[in-house]
Design an enzyme around this catalytic site. Structure first.
Site, short mmCIF file in Angstrom:
data_model
loop_
_atom_site.label_atom_id
_atom_site.label_comp_id
_atom_site.label_asym_id
_atom_site.label_seq_id
_atom_site.Cartn_x
_atom_site.Cartn_y
_atom_site.Cartn_z
CG ASP A 128 3.83 4.89 1.91
OD1 ASP A 128 4.09 4.29 0.58
OD2 ASP A 128 3.57 6.32 1.95
CG HIS A 161 4.81 6.65 -2.09
ND1 HIS A 161 4.08 6.74 -0.85
CD2 HIS A 161 4.32 7.85 -2.89
CE1 HIS A 161 3.48 7.96 -1.02
NE2 HIS A 161 3.52 8.45 -2.13
CB SER A 438 2.81 11.43 -1.32
OG SER A 438 1.83 10.46 -1.28
#
Length: 532
Positions: A128, A161, A438
């Site tokens: 990520d 994220h 996600s």
């Protein structure tokens, strides 16, 4: 109280005047070259002669990602030592702007019904945007990674994220913030940072990242990312990881259509759809014949890099209302009597020392806030004129008072409380709500590692089969393209394995395996008879 992250996760390149050198770079294409074993040196020479440059070396897959002038591609494709040449397709993070909601996913996937005391025998690899090491809700022991010259240190996260994904998997039960699927700091985490602040990378970088996961001894790989084009090299790589005993799990995609997203749609990868707190498939979740499992993915509250999120509040007459901070709002807390400022198209004469209540419409949100300020107002609540909580932006206008949006129904209630004490707050936070497949993916990843920790002798195939066999059936009866087999269930999967055991194991019950009777096991998800 609401938490949000006012940070766009999608970046668009703008056109610019190119120098001669930059134009030459544009004329180059980025591709993956797969070569026949034993011919790497001669292929490298051919690439160099063609004016190419190696970007990512993939020695475990007899391939490399390169940039090369477009007019040289034909020659490379005809090289007898090269098996094939394919585009090095882009991969991006699959989180979207979020809607308001509340934490619900941990109970929804039954993670609160299983102990994670044995989770130290498992390692989860998160590919990520990094990890905010030192975040008050995230573990620092049992987590590692490596430096990447392109994206920097694994222990920073400029996008947000990756830290959000990590929190869903492993946020600590420490009385601060939220808890993850594995909340006691026992799980081992390996962080591979392939995305910078912009939130996109290449297929070759993903393969190299997964290689690093494998080298680190990871059991489960979290890929909250994807793209709409497949890659032969990538597909082969994940089949290889699957054969090595690694369980790869990826987001189904956020386009809200029936197109496949990759790597989720490879047979060797578990594709995860997103549902909301009512167990309804999210409008953005892609629906395909490769969707295998579902997880909570709407308004998921989790950690973000320290200070990157926002906490917002709207309270009138001691009643707290669902709200969203106006993008660009000033930080602060304001308390005063509630004043009706109509539609806010003129200076509010009744605003002095008060919190302004303003209806949406006619003029911009920034102008409404300015009308409140000009009248001496100390905070602004703007209510919607259609369904849903108002999500707005002040654009480039700088204001000095906190401002939030609420729903039309909340506005109607507030109009009956004029003169009552009202509080508006917008402050920095270490947590935020995100939407996206996600966010669903780390729920499934966490459950996989949690269940697997109780049955360490099971294979990745055993765990995958158990999760599919015990998922809560949603939507059409049986597997369907929206939900796959359904919502992943940790306790039911544990019970299933305790009863039926794993292939090749013996004994019965919990952490020692089960009967080992293969005839009691379901098909292996996408790899065994799945409709394609």
């Amino acid at each position: 109280m609401k938490l949000s992250l006012k940070k766009s996760l999608v970046f668009v390149a703008t056109a610019s005047v190119l120098s001669a050198g930059a134009q030459a770079a544009v004329d180059k294409e980025r591709v993956i070259v797969a070569f026949k074993p034993g011919n790497k040196a001669s292929v490298q020479q051919a690439i160099q002669k063609a004016g190419g440059e190696t970007k990512v070396d993939l020695p475990n897959h007899h391939a490399m990602a390169i940039t090369v002038p477009a007019n040289a591609l034909k020659g490379l494709k005809n090289n007898p030592n090269i098996e094939y040449v394919e585009p090095d397709v882009k991969r991006k993070l699959l989180a979207s702007e979020f809607e308001p909601g509340q934490p619900y996913g941990i109970a929804q996937v039954q993670a609160d019904l299983l102990s994670d005391a044995a989770a130290g025998n498992r390692k989860v690899c998160i590919i990520d945007s990094g990890y905010d090491l030192g975040h008050p809700d995230l573990q620092s022991a049992g987590v590692d990674g490596s430096y990447n010259s392109g994206t920097g240190n694994w222990y920073t996260d400029e996008n947000g994220h990756g830290t959000h994904v990590a929190g869903t998997i492993a946020a600590l039960a420490n009385g601060t913030g939220v808890v993850g699927v594995l909340p006691n700091g026992n799980i081992n985490l390996h962080i591979v940072k392939v995305f910078n602040a912009d939130g996109w990378g290449y297929s070759s970088s993903l393969i190299a990242a997964a290689d690093e996961c494998a080298a680190a001894g990871s059991n489960v790989i979290n890929m909250s990312l994807g793209g709409d084009r497949g890659s032969k090299t990538e597909e082969r790589a994940f089949a290889q990881f699957n054969d090595q005993g690694i369980l790869s799990i990826a987001a189904a995609g956020n386009a809200g259509n029936t197109r496949h997203s990759y790597p989720a749609s490879y047979d060797a990868v578990v594709s995860v759809a997103a549902i909301d707190s009512n167990k309804q498939v999210a409008s953005f979740s892609q629906q395909t014949n490769q969707v295998e499992l579902s997880g909570p993915g709407v308004a998921v509250l989790s950690s973000v890099p320290r200070g990157m999120g926002e906490r917002s509040e709207a309270v009138v007459a001691e009643v707290s209302f669902e709200n969203l901070a106006m993008e660009g709002s000033a930080k602060g807390t304001a308390t005063g009597s509630l004043a009706d400022c109509g539609i806010g198209d003129q200076v509010c004469a009744d605003a002095n020392g008060s919190v302004c209540l303003i209806e949406r419409g006619a003029i911009s949100f920034a102008e409404k806030v300015q009308a409140c300020e000009a009248g001496g107002g100390i905070g602004t609540i703007i209510y919607n004129n259609e369904a849903g909580v108002l999500s707005g932006t002040l654009g480039d206008v700088v204001t000095s008072i906190p401002s939030v949006g609420v729903s039309a129904s909340a506005g109607a209630q507030m109009l009956n409380q004029l003169g009552s004490t009202a509080t508006v707050a917008v402050e920095s936070s270490d947590w935020a709500f995100f939407d996206g497949t996600s966010m669903a993916t780390p729920h499934v990843v966490g459950v996989s590692a949690l269940v697997w920790s109780h049955f360490a002798d099971c294979s990745n195939t055993d765990i995958r089969s158990a999760l599919s066999a015990t998922a809560e059936d949603l939507g059409d009866t049986g597997r369907d393209n929206a939900y796959g087999h359904g919502l992943v269930q940790a306790k039911l999967a544990y019970d299933y394995l305790a009863t039926n055991g794993c292939a090749g194991s013996s004994g019965s019950g919990g952490d020692t395996g089960g009967s080992g009777d293969d005839d009691t096991k379901p098909g292996n998800g996408k790899g065994n008879g799945k409709n394609k």
